[in-house]
Write a protein that holds these residues in place. Structure first.
Motif: not given
Length: 324
Positions: A81-96
């Protein structure tokens, strides 16, 4: 120094963290979870894990830094239920460079394509942790089964039908070289049961899958009893029985007159498999897990019929997948 990030320090995330201690290259590890208790437990487990060849730097935080360094491998081990938010926040803040998702991926259908677009936009290679592909015995039988249709039966006592069936579906899709299937929910019990993870649901009964190439699967979770999970895989060339709790396989082949051979092959802990997975991604840039795009189809072909079954018999109507 390479940077590894774990988002979600619960039971699975902690196992991933333990595995990183054995990575032979010196790495910098970031562990993020909003729960202080989860971080405390994860830190304790890491400290109790035997030291590997290299010493690593580990940082624990209750939130993702705003400008983290480039991440070489990220593992998102949150609930669905929170994985999308975690993923989007991560990708917005840094290169993975590489991203590993736990399953079940997300609990809304639209998230699957939208996260796929975001991964392509950020040029991040993503995989889903269907780790049966990493088990030596499960991966070795693929060629021996050949191209004939496969029958795959799983049964056990209340073992988490939804959260485990998707592993078996991915494995059968790999063995059968076919990811197109339909799900029959007529053998499922009508009423769901609470999942071990608070706020989510599970089913008991049987999920039946039929692949486009004629292969079939039955996965049964009995409502009561503690019967250990048993897997039977067979076709005209080969029969395999697996009892994972015993670390044993029994194999019979047509070419050996169907005589049974017992093989000891213990199931590796996640805290072992992640070591090899991360090292392979760091040094070779690839791994044996299915890609994110490959996994979308497996997820949605299973989740949509399950949601339909749930809404058919439940007083409460759901517009999302309450599974993780």
């Amino acid at each position: 120094m390479k940077n590894i990030l774990i988002i979600g320090a619960g039971q699975i995330g902690s196992r991933h963290l333990q595995a990183l201690k054995a990575v032979r290259t010196s790495i910098q590890i970031f562990v993020v979870d909003p729960s202080p208790e989860s971080l405390k437990t994860a830190k304790k487990m890491y400290e109790l894990t035997r030291m590997g060849e290299s010493e690593h730097m580990v940082r624990f935080s209750n939130k993702l830094p705003h400008n983290p360094e480039q991440i070489d491998v990220a593992i998102i081990a949150t609930n669905s239920d929170v994985r999308r938010e975690a993923c989007e926040t991560l990708l917005e803040r840094t290169d993975v460079r590489h991203l590993i998702f736990e399953k079940i991926l997300f609990n809304h259908k639209k998230d699957y394509d939208e996260i796929g677009l975001s991964l392509r936009k950020h040029k991040t290679k993503a995989y889903v942790n269907f780790n049966m592909r990493m088990h030596p015995m499960y991966s070795s039988i693929k060629d021996e089964l050949g191209d004939d249709k496969i029958f795959y039966h799983v049964s056990g006592g209340n073992f988490g039908l939804v959260t485990n069936a998707i592993h078996y579906l991915d494995h059968l899709a790999l063995l059968a070289h076919c990811r197109d299937f339909t799900i029959n929910t007529n053998l499922l019990d009508h009423n769901p049961i609470p999942s071990k993870r608070k706020g989510f649901l599970e089913f008991t009964g049987t999920i039946e899958a039929k692949l486009k190439n004629g292969s079939q699967m039955l996965v049964t979770s009995y409502e009561t009893g503690g019967a250990p999970c048993q897997i039977i895989i067979f076709n005209k060339n080969m029969r395999i029985i697996s009892r994972e709790n015993e670390g044993k396989f029994w194999i019979a082949k047509k070419e050996n007159s169907w005589s049974w051979q017992e093989i000891l092959s213990p199931w590796p802990y996640q805290s072992e498999m992640t070591t090899h997975l991360v090292e392979r991604l760091l040094h070779k840039g690839e791994c044996s897990l299915p890609t994110y795009q490959e996994s979308i189809k497996i997820h949605l072909q299973m989740l949509e019929p399950l949601l339909e079954h749930l809404n058919r018999f439940s007083k409460k109507k759901y517009n999302y997948y309450p599974f993780t």
